[in-house]
Design a protein around this motif. Structure first.
Motif, PDB file in Angstrom:
ATOM      1  N   PRO A  62      12.126  10.801  10.120  1.00 54.50           N
ATOM      2  CA  PRO A  62      12.664  11.575   9.529  1.00 54.50           C
ATOM      3  C   PRO A  62      12.374  13.764   9.351  1.00 54.50           C
ATOM      4  O   PRO A  62      12.468  14.315   9.447  1.00 54.50           O
ATOM      5  CB  PRO A  62      14.249  11.772   9.388  1.00 54.50           C
ATOM      6  CG  PRO A  62      13.720  10.784   8.022  1.00 54.50           C
ATOM      7  CD  PRO A  62      12.373   9.782   8.787  1.00 54.50           C
ATOM      8  N   ASP A  63      11.146  13.040   8.884  1.00 55.77           N
ATOM      9  CA  ASP A  63      10.739  14.336   7.981  1.00 55.77           C
ATOM     10  C   ASP A  63       8.601  14.307   8.832  1.00 55.77           C
ATOM     11  O   ASP A  63       8.678  15.897   8.517  1.00 55.77           O
ATOM     12  CB  ASP A  63       9.764  13.845   6.665  1.00 55.77           C
ATOM     13  CG  ASP A  63      11.818  13.337   5.465  1.00 55.77           C
ATOM     14  OD1 ASP A  63      12.300  14.159   5.763  1.00 55.77           O
ATOM     15  OD2 ASP A  63      11.252  12.104   4.869  1.00 55.77           O
ATOM     16  N   LEU A  64       8.988  13.676   9.540  1.00 55.88           N
ATOM     17  CA  LEU A  64       7.406  14.140  10.464  1.00 55.88           C
ATOM     18  C   LEU A  64       8.163  14.041  11.795  1.00 55.88           C
ATOM     19  O   LEU A  64       8.649  13.702  12.610  1.00 55.88           O
ATOM     20  CB  LEU A  64       6.589  12.972   9.984  1.00 55.88           C
ATOM     21  CG  LEU A  64       5.912  13.343   8.478  1.00 55.88           C
ATOM     22  CD1 LEU A  64       4.716  12.120   8.864  1.00 55.88           C
ATOM     23  CD2 LEU A  64       5.366  14.527   8.219  1.00 55.88           C
ATOM     24  N   LEU A  65       6.985  14.968  12.649  1.00 53.57           N
ATOM     25  CA  LEU A  65       6.911  14.948  13.749  1.00 53.57           C
ATOM     26  C   LEU A  65       5.641  13.822  14.299  1.00 53.57           C
ATOM     27  O   LEU A  65       4.329  14.828  12.901  1.00 53.57           O
ATOM     28  CB  LEU A  65       6.901  16.304  14.755  1.00 53.57           C
ATOM     29  CG  LEU A  65       7.996  17.130  14.665  1.00 53.57           C
ATOM     30  CD1 LEU A  65       7.437  18.302  15.311  1.00 53.57           C
ATOM     31  CD2 LEU A  65       9.104  16.256  15.241  1.00 53.57           C
ATOM     32  N   GLN A  66       5.473  12.529  14.716  1.00 49.80           N
ATOM     33  CA  GLN A  66       4.648  11.620  15.025  1.00 49.80           C
ATOM     34  C   GLN A  66       4.134  11.830  16.134  1.00 49.80           C
ATOM     35  O   GLN A  66       5.270  11.616  17.658  1.00 49.80           O
ATOM     36  CB  GLN A  66       4.357  10.716  14.670  1.00 49.80           C
ATOM     37  CG  GLN A  66       4.947  11.231  13.409  1.00 49.80           C
ATOM     38  CD  GLN A  66       5.241   9.347  12.354  1.00 49.80           C
ATOM     39  OE1 GLN A  66       5.938   8.642  12.297  1.00 49.80           O
ATOM     40  NE2 GLN A  66       3.910   9.493  11.069  1.00 49.80           N
ATOM     41  N   TYR A  67       2.985  11.839  16.942  1.00 50.98           N
ATOM     42  CA  TYR A  67       2.504  11.617  18.228  1.00 50.98           C
ATOM     43  C   TYR A  67       1.964  10.278  18.081  1.00 50.98           C
ATOM     44  O   TYR A  67       0.963  10.097  17.450  1.00 50.98           O
ATOM     45  CB  TYR A  67       2.153  12.533  18.698  1.00 50.98           C
ATOM     46  CG  TYR A  67       2.799  13.898  19.015  1.00 50.98           C
ATOM     47  CD1 TYR A  67       3.672  14.014  19.956  1.00 50.98           C
ATOM     48  CD2 TYR A  67       2.911  14.406  18.118  1.00 50.98           C
ATOM     49  CE1 TYR A  67       4.946  14.713  20.120  1.00 50.98           C
ATOM     50  CE2 TYR A  67       4.235  15.930  18.045  1.00 50.98           C
ATOM     51  CZ  TYR A  67       5.452  15.477  19.313  1.00 50.98           C
ATOM     52  OH  TYR A  67       6.090  16.568  18.361  1.00 50.98           O
ATOM     53  N   HIS A  68       1.456   8.966  19.040  1.00 54.18           N
ATOM     54  CA  HIS A  68       0.342   8.646  19.583  1.00 54.18           C
ATOM     55  C   HIS A  68       0.643   8.149  20.668  1.00 54.18           C
ATOM     56  O   HIS A  68       1.098   8.774  21.721  1.00 54.18           O
ATOM     57  CB  HIS A  68       1.630   6.938  18.636  1.00 54.18           C
ATOM     58  CG  HIS A  68       0.299   5.724  18.875  1.00 54.18           C
ATOM     59  ND1 HIS A  68       0.283   5.075  20.021  1.00 54.18           N
ATOM     60  CD2 HIS A  68      -0.626   5.653  18.510  1.00 54.18           C
ATOM     61  CE1 HIS A  68      -0.463   3.661  20.288  1.00 54.18           C
ATOM     62  NE2 HIS A  68      -1.239   4.346  18.758  1.00 54.18           N
ATOM     63  N   LYS A  69      -1.156   8.108  20.906  1.00 57.95           N
ATOM     64  CA  LYS A  69      -1.619   7.797  21.986  1.00 57.95           C
ATOM     65  C   LYS A  69      -2.364   6.231  22.744  1.00 57.95           C
ATOM     66  O   LYS A  69      -2.840   5.747  22.226  1.00 57.95           O
ATOM     67  CB  LYS A  69      -3.169   8.772  22.128  1.00 57.95           C
ATOM     68  CG  LYS A  69      -3.506   8.885  23.736  1.00 57.95           C
ATOM     69  CD  LYS A  69      -4.446   9.936  23.611  1.00 57.95           C
ATOM     70  CE  LYS A  69      -5.084  10.617  25.343  1.00 57.95           C
ATOM     71  NZ  LYS A  69      -5.622  10.968  25.051  1.00 57.95           N
ATOM     72  N   ARG A  70      -1.453   5.614  23.445  1.00 54.66           N
ATOM     73  CA  ARG A  70      -1.418   4.710  23.548  1.00 54.66           C
ATOM     74  C   ARG A  70      -3.334   3.629  24.058  1.00 54.66           C
ATOM     75  O   ARG A  70      -3.409   2.743  23.193  1.00 54.66           O
ATOM     76  CB  ARG A  70      -0.958   3.712  25.157  1.00 54.66           C
ATOM     77  CG  ARG A  70       0.359   3.850  24.416  1.00 54.66           C
ATOM     78  CD  ARG A  70       0.950   3.607  26.274  1.00 54.66           C
ATOM     79  NE  ARG A  70       2.544   3.566  25.722  1.00 54.66           N
ATOM     80  CZ  ARG A  70       3.695   2.295  25.812  1.00 54.66           C
ATOM     81  NH1 ARG A  70       3.492   1.317  26.571  1.00 54.66           N
ATOM     82  NH2 ARG A  70       4.840   2.995  26.217  1.00 54.66           N
ATOM     83  N   SER A  71      -3.741   4.574  24.813  1.00 58.26           N
ATOM     84  CA  SER A  71      -5.029   3.974  24.747  1.00 58.26           C
ATOM     85  C   SER A  71      -6.129   4.432  23.530  1.00 58.26           C
ATOM     86  O   SER A  71      -7.492   4.156  23.638  1.00 58.26           O
ATOM     87  CB  SER A  71      -5.795   5.702  25.646  1.00 58.26           C
ATOM     88  OG  SER A  71      -5.887   6.309  25.394  1.00 58.26           O
ATOM     89  N   THR A  72      -5.672   4.936  22.038  1.00 60.56           N
ATOM     90  CA  THR A  72      -5.898   4.848  21.227  1.00 60.56           C
ATOM     91  C   THR A  72      -4.953   3.891  19.995  1.00 60.56           C
ATOM     92  O   THR A  72      -4.186   4.291  19.729  1.00 60.56           O
ATOM     93  CB  THR A  72      -6.783   6.624  20.443  1.00 60.56           C
ATOM     94  OG1 THR A  72      -5.324   6.951  20.748  1.00 60.56           O
ATOM     95  CG2 THR A  72      -7.223   7.374  21.664  1.00 60.56           C
ATOM     96  N   VAL A  73      -6.398   4.566  18.772  1.00 52.32           N
ATOM     97  CA  VAL A  73      -5.352   4.024  17.278  1.00 52.32           C
ATOM     98  C   VAL A  73      -4.940   5.393  17.212  1.00 52.32           C
ATOM     99  O   VAL A  73      -4.223   5.573  15.306  1.00 52.32           O
ATOM    100  CB  VAL A  73      -6.180   3.605  16.830  1.00 52.32           C
ATOM    101  CG1 VAL A  73      -7.109   2.076  17.405  1.00 52.32           C
ATOM    102  CG2 VAL A  73      -7.585   4.290  15.712  1.00 52.32           C
ATOM    103  N   HIS A  74      -4.472   6.872  17.421  1.00 49.58           N
ATOM    104  CA  HIS A  74      -5.126   7.819  16.555  1.00 49.58           C
ATOM    105  C   HIS A  74      -2.803   8.091  16.558  1.00 49.58           C
ATOM    106  O   HIS A  74      -2.815   7.756  17.170  1.00 49.58           O
ATOM    107  CB  HIS A  74      -5.216   9.074  17.555  1.00 49.58           C
ATOM    108  CG  HIS A  74      -6.835   9.096  17.860  1.00 49.58           C
ATOM    109  ND1 HIS A  74      -7.562   9.009  16.184  1.00 49.58           N
ATOM    110  CD2 HIS A  74      -7.521   9.527  18.686  1.00 49.58           C
ATOM    111  CE1 HIS A  74      -9.190   8.779  17.052  1.00 49.58           C
ATOM    112  NE2 HIS A  74      -9.422   9.396  18.101  1.00 49.58           N
ATOM    113  N   LEU A  75      -2.812   8.774  15.491  1.00 52.23           N
ATOM    114  CA  LEU A  75      -1.573   9.117  15.159  1.00 52.23           C
ATOM    115  C   LEU A  75      -1.800  10.493  14.769  1.00 52.23           C
ATOM    116  O   LEU A  75      -2.289  10.779  13.368  1.00 52.23           O
ATOM    117  CB  LEU A  75      -0.685   7.876  14.036  1.00 52.23           C
ATOM    118  CG  LEU A  75       0.445   8.289  13.815  1.00 52.23           C
ATOM    119  CD1 LEU A  75       1.638   8.340  14.553  1.00 52.23           C
ATOM    120  CD2 LEU A  75       0.750   7.611  12.778  1.00 52.23           C
TER     121      LEU A  75
END
Length: 106
Positions: A62-75
């Protein structure tokens, strides 16, 4: 990223400067979406660009906005408050989205 390297008790760490959105030049940094030449001024604008590039929002912390891309390991993890969005976050986005974003001095 700006700051000072501190050696204490056998450990070296980077201590960020309080005004991290300003680089060594003292100028304010901005994140620019290259294809539209748009300066990102809000998380809603950034989120639209990230969604169009295939990033998905995570709602785990709840303290962060997080985004992930399925084709990578990046967050991508960003502070919830846009006023705390600093140059280190901008460079993280640039590195994970080559040729899409750029950090510029204002």
């Amino acid at each position: 990223m700006s700051g000072v390297w501190v050696f204490k008790n056998g450990v070296v760490r980077l201590v960020e400067n309080p005004g991290d959105c300003h680089g060594a030049t003292g100028r304010r940094k901005v994140l620019v979406h290259l294809s539209s030449n748009e300066v990102i001024t809000s998380y809603s604008a950034l989120e639209r660009k990230l969604y169009s590039l295939g990033w998905e929002r995570y709602y785990d912390d709840p303290d962060l906005l997080q985004y992930h891309k399925r084709s990578t390991v990046h967050l991508i993890s960003l502070p919830k408050d846009f006023n705390r969005f600093k140059s280190m976050h901008m460079y993280d986005i640039v590195v994970k989205n080559r040729n899409e974003f750029e950090v510029r001095d204002m």
